[in-house]
Design a protein around this motif. Structure first.
Motif, PDB file in Angstrom:
ATOM      1  N   UNK A   1      -8.114  26.052  43.402  1.00  0.00           N
ATOM      2  CA  UNK A   1      -7.135  25.078  42.920  1.00  0.00           C
ATOM      3  C   UNK A   1      -6.617  24.235  43.892  1.00  0.00           C
ATOM      4  N   UNK A   2      -6.206  24.924  45.072  1.00  0.00           N
ATOM      5  CA  UNK A   2      -5.554  24.124  46.274  1.00  0.00           C
ATOM      6  C   UNK A   2      -6.582  23.030  47.048  1.00  0.00           C
ATOM      7  N   UNK A   3      -7.869  23.507  46.718  1.00  0.00           N
ATOM      8  CA  UNK A   3      -8.625  22.598  47.587  1.00  0.00           C
ATOM      9  C   UNK A   3      -9.073  21.532  46.484  1.00  0.00           C
ATOM     10  N   UNK A   4      -9.210  21.631  45.463  1.00  0.00           N
ATOM     11  CA  UNK A   4      -9.281  20.643  44.116  1.00  0.00           C
ATOM     12  C   UNK A   4      -8.260  19.852  44.355  1.00  0.00           C
ATOM     13  N   UNK A   5      -6.919  20.188  44.482  1.00  0.00           N
ATOM     14  CA  UNK A   5      -5.912  19.385  44.571  1.00  0.00           C
ATOM     15  C   UNK A   5      -5.751  18.473  45.592  1.00  0.00           C
ATOM     16  N   UNK A   6      -6.423  18.670  46.650  1.00  0.00           N
ATOM     17  CA  UNK A   6      -6.547  17.782  47.820  1.00  0.00           C
ATOM     18  C   UNK A   6      -6.972  16.372  47.403  1.00  0.00           C
ATOM     19  N   UNK A   7      -7.995  16.474  46.548  1.00  0.00           N
ATOM     20  CA  UNK A   7      -8.906  15.352  46.184  1.00  0.00           C
ATOM     21  C   UNK A   7      -8.119  14.490  45.103  1.00  0.00           C
ATOM     22  N   UNK A   8      -7.724  13.079  45.170  1.00  0.00           N
ATOM     23  CA  UNK A   8      -7.025  12.524  44.166  1.00  0.00           C
ATOM     24  C   UNK A   8      -8.011  12.473  42.790  1.00  0.00           C
ATOM     25  N   UNK A   9      -7.720  12.287  41.702  1.00  0.00           N
ATOM     26  CA  UNK A   9      -8.358  12.209  40.493  1.00  0.00           C
ATOM     27  C   UNK A   9      -8.447  13.472  40.148  1.00  0.00           C
ATOM     28  N   UNK A  10      -9.081  14.491  40.978  1.00  0.00           N
ATOM     29  CA  UNK A  10      -9.188  15.792  40.814  1.00  0.00           C
ATOM     30  C   UNK A  10      -7.914  16.723  40.634  1.00  0.00           C
TER      31      UNK A  10
ATOM     32  N   UNK B   1      -5.918  21.136  40.170  1.00  0.00           N
ATOM     33  CA  UNK B   1      -5.906  22.246  39.749  1.00  0.00           C
ATOM     34  C   UNK B   1      -6.403  22.330  38.346  1.00  0.00           C
ATOM     35  N   UNK B   2      -6.266  21.180  37.563  1.00  0.00           N
ATOM     36  CA  UNK B   2      -6.361  21.573  35.949  1.00  0.00           C
ATOM     37  C   UNK B   2      -8.032  21.868  35.569  1.00  0.00           C
ATOM     38  N   UNK B   3      -9.009  21.660  36.860  1.00  0.00           N
ATOM     39  CA  UNK B   3     -10.293  21.756  36.848  1.00  0.00           C
ATOM     40  C   UNK B   3     -10.513  23.566  36.572  1.00  0.00           C
ATOM     41  N   UNK B   4      -9.483  24.040  37.011  1.00  0.00           N
ATOM     42  CA  UNK B   4      -9.914  25.744  37.034  1.00  0.00           C
ATOM     43  C   UNK B   4      -9.029  26.095  35.988  1.00  0.00           C
ATOM     44  N   UNK B   5      -7.656  25.872  35.868  1.00  0.00           N
ATOM     45  CA  UNK B   5      -6.695  26.602  34.786  1.00  0.00           C
ATOM     46  C   UNK B   5      -7.188  26.128  33.478  1.00  0.00           C
ATOM     47  N   UNK B   6      -7.637  25.018  33.091  1.00  0.00           N
ATOM     48  CA  UNK B   6      -8.032  24.658  31.730  1.00  0.00           C
ATOM     49  C   UNK B   6      -9.100  25.560  31.263  1.00  0.00           C
ATOM     50  N   UNK B   7     -10.430  25.622  31.781  1.00  0.00           N
ATOM     51  CA  UNK B   7     -11.202  26.489  31.417  1.00  0.00           C
ATOM     52  C   UNK B   7     -10.929  27.973  31.296  1.00  0.00           C
ATOM     53  N   UNK B   8      -9.765  28.463  32.149  1.00  0.00           N
ATOM     54  CA  UNK B   8      -9.394  29.746  32.083  1.00  0.00           C
ATOM     55  C   UNK B   8      -8.372  29.911  30.992  1.00  0.00           C
ATOM     56  N   UNK B   9      -7.732  29.010  30.453  1.00  0.00           N
ATOM     57  CA  UNK B   9      -6.807  29.047  29.269  1.00  0.00           C
ATOM     58  C   UNK B   9      -7.812  29.298  28.049  1.00  0.00           C
ATOM     59  N   UNK B  10      -8.890  28.384  28.170  1.00  0.00           N
ATOM     60  CA  UNK B  10      -9.832  28.420  27.057  1.00  0.00           C
ATOM     61  C   UNK B  10     -10.609  29.767  26.882  1.00  0.00           C
ATOM     62  N   UNK B  11     -10.957  30.398  28.081  1.00  0.00           N
ATOM     63  CA  UNK B  11     -11.458  31.681  28.207  1.00  0.00           C
ATOM     64  C   UNK B  11     -10.488  32.780  27.421  1.00  0.00           C
ATOM     65  N   UNK B  12      -9.213  32.613  27.925  1.00  0.00           N
ATOM     66  CA  UNK B  12      -8.044  33.426  27.237  1.00  0.00           C
ATOM     67  C   UNK B  12      -8.026  33.276  25.852  1.00  0.00           C
TER      68      UNK B  12
END
Length: 386
Positions: A269-278, A280-291
């Protein structure tokens, strides 16, 4: 005599004109003197200079990542070093203490996180492969009547075992390669702090040398130094620090909810947050859906709220506090400069990409500036442009 002093540009132009005419007349038969000894000497000097610059670039290229890291740390910890200089005086002692403090703040946490990360990568690869091979992943789909057909379709159409096996192998080999490459990484870290020492101690002399070699005016060089400092400051504080905090908060929530490998996903999530437009949501959204699919609706809502409000709001909250009124690029420009810099320079491109854009923009502004004309009256030379 007074008139001549009031019009230095005219005198210079007339002198240059007469010199040029004399140069042409000195050639045999009024022809061009490109074959003269002076011009041959100038061309040879230019060729040797260009060759020297190219060779210097090739020599320096392997050290560019270390130089970029040292530059980022120098800007990040410049206030600390100035504070030490005021108390201990400018010299080796204050610089050595600054470098030691930076090493303790940066290197020790990175080593601890890297060790835990390697262990979690190995465990995560094994857990992922076991979950796919046992078929337990289908339980999340079978709990919902609407999604159960999707799970069965995936089981029939996709050989998940064949897909996941290379991924698990790659995760395991990545951890192994990190261990094997520890010596190379250690040498790189030593180079970073070696260069950091001299960037902190000799920064004033280095800037003065650049000013003396640059064809830009002192005013433009001051603007250049200021813009580069602002860009590095905004990149380090506004991108790296904020991304680290976002990744840490996201990984913390993963750990609180009992999700597997929270450190790994926090780093991602930290690495993805480095890049604009992308982000941390790329990780926590699928995790929330999985839960939610797993029947843990409360945990899913908590993760979604934490990700949207806390993790997502960190950028808007911390960026103004850390960066203030310093340079902030447009989102598209920041995306191109960071991603393009990473592609060309590797990890060093995170800093070098925005710096290259900033320097080029200032040089274009210098070229667009109208050239001041020579004065046409005897009132004195025209004032210099701001």
């Amino acid at each position: 005599m007074t008139v001549l002093q009031a019009h230095p540009c005219r005198v210079g132009a007339g002198t240059l004109g007469r010199s040029a005419m004399g140069s042409v007349e000195s050639g045999s038969g009024g022809q061009s003197d490109w074959g003269s000894r002076q011009h041959v000497h100038t061309l040879l000097l230019m060729a040797v200079t260009v060759a020297g610059l190219y060779l210097c670039f090739e020599i320096v290229a392997p050290f560019v990542p270390a130089m970029a890291g040292a530059l980022g740390l120098a800007v990040l910890f410049a206030p600390l070093h100035r504070w030490l200089e005021r108390r201990l005086g400018a010299g080796n002692l204050a610089t050595a203490i600054s470098v030691l403090v930076v090493a303790l703040i940066v290197v020790v946490p990175v080593l601890v996180v890297a060790n835990r990360l390697i262990n979690e990568l190995g465990r995560g690869a094994g857990s992922l492969q076991a979950m796919v091979e046992s078929g337990s992943w289908r339980a999340a789909f079978d709990k919902h009547a609407l999604l159960a057909p999707v799970g069965h379709w995936l089981d029939r159409q996709v050989d998940l075992v064949a897909v996941v096996a290379p991924v698990a192998s790659w995760l395991t080999s990545t951890g192994t390669s990190l261990v094997k490459g520890s010596m190379v990484q250690a040498i790189s870290v030593v180079l970073v702090f070696y260069m950091l020492f001299y960037m902190l101690r000799d920064r004033a002399a280095a800037m003065q040398s650049l000013r003396s070699l640059s064809p830009l005016s002192p005013h433009d060089m001051s603007r250049l130094f200021s813009n580069v400092t602002d860009t590095v400051h905004a990149t380090v504080y506004g991108t790296l620090v904020v991304s680290v905090i976002q990744g840490a908060l996201g990984g913390l929530m993963f750990w609180w909810l009992g999700l597997p490998e929270p450190l790994v996903w926090g780093v991602v999530m930290g690495l993805l947050a480095v890049v604009p437009v992308l982000g941390a949501f790329v990780i926590w959204v699928p995790a929330a859906i999985f839960l939610a699919l797993d029947g843990q609706v409360g945990s899913a809502l908590l993760l979604a709220a934490w990700g949207a409000i806390v993790v997502g709001g960190i950028d808007n909250l911390l960026y103004p506090m850390l960066v203030g009124n310093r340079l902030r690029m447009h989102t598209l420009v920041a995306f191109v400069s960071i991603v393009g810099g990473l592609i060309i320079f590797g990890p060093a491109g995170l800093i070098l990409g925005p710096v290259v854009f900033t320097v080029t923009r200032l040089l274009l502004q210098v070229w667009r500036r109208p050239t001041p004309e020579a004065p046409t009256s005897a009132l004195g030379p025209a004032p210099e442009p701001d």
